[in-house]
Write a protein that holds these residues in place. Structure first.
Motif, mmCIF file in Angstrom:
data_model
loop_
_atom_site.group_PDB
_atom_site.id
_atom_site.type_symbol
_atom_site.label_atom_id
_atom_site.label_comp_id
_atom_site.label_asym_id
_atom_site.label_seq_id
_atom_site.Cartn_x
_atom_site.Cartn_y
_atom_site.Cartn_z
ATOM 1 N N LEU A 1 -3.086 5.169 0.287
ATOM 2 C CA LEU A 1 -3.851 4.916 -0.921
ATOM 3 C C LEU A 1 -4.917 3.868 -0.643
ATOM 4 N N GLU B 1 -6.859 1.087 -2.093
ATOM 5 C CA GLU B 1 -6.752 0.213 -3.260
ATOM 6 C C GLU B 1 -8.094 -0.436 -3.576
ATOM 7 N N GLY B 2 -8.252 -0.810 -4.834
ATOM 8 C CA GLY B 2 -9.448 -1.525 -5.244
ATOM 9 C C GLY B 2 -10.581 -0.626 -5.685
ATOM 10 N N ILE C 1 -8.140 6.980 -8.220
ATOM 11 C CA ILE C 1 -7.218 7.172 -7.104
ATOM 12 C C ILE C 1 -7.938 7.866 -5.952
ATOM 13 N N MET D 1 0.848 -1.177 0.000
ATOM 14 C CA MET D 1 0.000 0.000 0.000
ATOM 15 C C MET D 1 0.893 1.240 0.000
ATOM 16 N N SER D 2 0.550 2.238 -0.814
ATOM 17 C CA SER D 2 1.337 3.464 -0.907
ATOM 18 C C SER D 2 0.902 4.459 0.157
#
Length: 89
Positions: free
Chosen positions: A38, A40-41, A45, A1-2
């Motif tokens: 971030l 995700e999914g 963004i 993860m970012s």
């Protein structure tokens, strides 16, 4: 993860209080950092705030003997800024 950190400056025209801090802080400009991760999914963004920090003392203090990075509640910061704007008007 970012992860990322965004930076902003909060301006207070009058002394203000935030929970977790001892006593009122003087008026001035304060550096604010928000850590975000971030999500995700999702189809675009999106970022979720996971922490908010205030840098102490205010920016006007040149070469402070000590400085702190203190975790604060983002909603409490927003409410304090709103009260400051309303009182300045």
């Amino acid at each position: 993860m970012s992860d990322r950190t965004t930076h902003s400056i909060a301006h207070f025209a009058a002394p203000f209080m935030l929970g977790g801090l001892e006593g009122p802080l003087p008026a001035g400009d304060y550096d604010i950092d928000q850590d975000e991760e971030l999500i995700e999914g999702v189809s675009r963004i999106a970022w979720r705030r996971v922490a908010t920090f205030i840098h102490l003392p205010a920016r006007a203090v040149k070469n402070p003997a000590t400085s702190q990075l203190v975790a604060i509640d983002h909603l409490e910061l927003e409410n304090a800024l709103k009260r400051d704007r309303e009182n300045a008007a």
